[in-house]
Design an enzyme around this catalytic site. Structure first.
Site, PDB file in Angstrom:
ATOM      1  N   ARG A 270       1.151  -1.319   0.143  1.00 23.06           N
ATOM      2  CA  ARG A 270      -0.052  -0.106   0.092  1.00 23.06           C
ATOM      3  C   ARG A 270       0.636   1.124  -0.107  1.00 23.06           C
ATOM      4  NH1 ARG A 270      -0.170   1.958   5.448  1.00 23.06           N
ATOM      5  NH2 ARG A 270      -0.446   0.388   6.698  1.00 23.06           N
ATOM      6  N   HIS A 274      -2.429   3.501   6.316  1.00 20.87           N
ATOM      7  CA  HIS A 274      -3.616   2.639   6.208  1.00 20.87           C
ATOM      8  C   HIS A 274      -4.633   3.309   5.787  1.00 20.87           C
ATOM      9  CE1 HIS A 274      -6.103  -0.422   7.870  1.00 20.87           C
ATOM     10  NE2 HIS A 274      -6.720   0.498   8.692  1.00 20.87           N
ATOM     11  N   TYR A 283       5.706   4.564  11.058  1.00 16.69           N
ATOM     12  CA  TYR A 283       6.390   3.159  11.057  1.00 16.69           C
ATOM     13  C   TYR A 283       6.905   2.376   9.838  1.00 16.69           C
ATOM     14  CZ  TYR A 283       1.424   2.682   8.797  1.00 16.69           C
ATOM     15  OH  TYR A 283       0.436   3.124   8.298  1.00 16.69           O
TER      16      TYR A 283
END
Ligand code: TPP
Ligand code: MG
Length: 373
Positions: A270, A274, A283
């Site tokens: 991706r 998110h 992250y």
């Protein structure tokens, strides 16, 4: 399962990676996809449309014009390649990230926009999450928020269809994180035992929000898990439209002919966060994202089309211009449609509104609440 002449890194389809189109747009093998030029071009156009739409919707959320949105950029080949391999009446049980599946399933733009805005012309009257892409007439099953809760319905639906004599297959789409759920185990086990005509498509985009796939499972690959349930797992390059298409087409044929389920792991990434609620820089490293950008499914297919003299710079420019205007028009139309009336919350719940619900509805419609409705 694999096309005989496909170059696999391993003889085991659950460990190797099926790749037909390299990131530089060159075919790894002269595999015949069976797709016509028109079909490939149409899939490419839908991939571009999905990307532009995705970027636009993230921007709309940032501007406060739309609610939470879950982005799909980077996963277009996995999503569009899967649906491309299905028959029109096959059912898809999508996850929230599957905008590309919705586009390839042929859901009209207006319906999609009305759902995302939750306005009064949305078929579910704003009750669903914006990314809950259920439309019965387009064979798309609705979604519940708990991860993987749509997997068992996909298996049951497929078995029910088979017992009615319908030769359809069902596709359950989910992420790498979903494979840690109990529902994944139950669904895979049930499907294996009863040879359900179900294709499990795992869009392994490397993360479940901030949790990397290395912390999600100790299994060498996700595809490998299928073996424990007694059926085949196939690992494909999820940024390669042709690889996804070939694996899904074969799995669909097998399922339609009584051969049971298949698990397809689409190895993808991706590119965005998110959802509109997190910051991926917390992250993931920029280097990692940049590496994956080199494997972008859109660039790869475009390079292939250009090398095959099926596409040009000018056509790309015209397409983008035309699609942007189509998207902008659909957005401004959906934005002008009023929200559902407050009393619609009480409709379609039961055949008759009960006394206590009626009381609540009357109170909500009263002056006391008028300001917030
Ligand atoms: C049962 C359950 N637990 C937790 C959540 C919160 N949640 C929403 S999305 C998500 C990550 C899922 O990751 P993955 O399955 O890899 O799909 P992706 O979002 O990466 O496409 C989590 C944990 C949830 N919706 N349901
Ligand atoms: Mg994931």
């Amino acid at each position: 399962m694999m096309p005989k002449d496909s170059p696999l890194e391993s003889d085991d389809s659950s460990l190797g990676l099926l790749q037909v189109l390299r990131p530089d747009g060159v075919l790894t093998t002269e595999v015949k996809t069976g797709l016509s030029t028109t079909e490939v071009l149409s899939a490419y156009k839908n991939m571009v449309l999905t990307r532009i739409l995705d970027e636009k919707l993230v921007a709309l959320q940032r501007q406060g014009r739309m609610g939470t949105y879950v982005s799909c950029s980077g996963q277009e080949a996995s999503q569009i390649g899967t649906v491309l391999a299905l028959n029109k009446d096959d059912w898809v049980f999508p996850m929230y990230r599957d905008v590309g599946m919705v586009v390839q399933k042929g859901v009209p733009f207006d319906s999609l926009m009305n759902r995302l805005f939750g306005n009064s012309e949305d078929e579910s009257l704003g009750r669903d999450l914006p990314n809950a892409f259920g439309w019965k007439k387009y064979q798309l099953f609705t979604l519940a928020a708990p991860i993987a809760s749509h997997l068992q319905p996909a298996v049951g639906f497929g078995m029910a269809a088979r017992s009615r004599g319908d030769r359809i297959v069902t596709v359950a789409s989910f992420g790498d994180g979903a494979t840690s759920s109990g529902e994944f185990h139950v669904s895979m086990n049930f499907a294996g035992v009863y040879k359900a005509p179900t294709i499990f498509v795992c869009e392994n985009n490397q993360y479940a929000i901030s949790v990397p796939v290395s912390r999600q499972t100790a299994s060498e690959t996700i595809a490998l898990k299928a073996k424990a349930y007694g059926f085949e797992g196939v690992r494909v390059d999820g940024n390669d439209l042709f690889a996804v298409y070939l694996a899904t087409r074969e799995a669909a044929e097998k399922a339609r002919n009584g051969g049971g389920p298949t698990l397809i792991e689409c190895v993808t990434y991706r590119l965005g966060a998110h959802s509109t609620s997190d910051d991926w820089k917390k992250y993931r490293s920029t280097d990692e994202v940049e590496e994956w950008k080199k494997k972008d499914p859109l660039i790869r297919l475009r390079l292939y089309l250009e090398k095959s003299s099926l596409w040009s710079e000018a056509q790309e420019r015209d397409l983008r211009k035309q699609q942007e205007s189509q998207i902008n028009q659909a957005i401004s139309k959906a934005e002008k449609i009023p929200l559902p009336k407050i009393e619609t919350m009480f409709a379609d719940v039961s055949s008759k509104i009960s006394d206590n619900l009626k009381e609540e509805m009357d109170e909500l419609l009263s002056e006391k609440w008028a300001k917030i409705t």
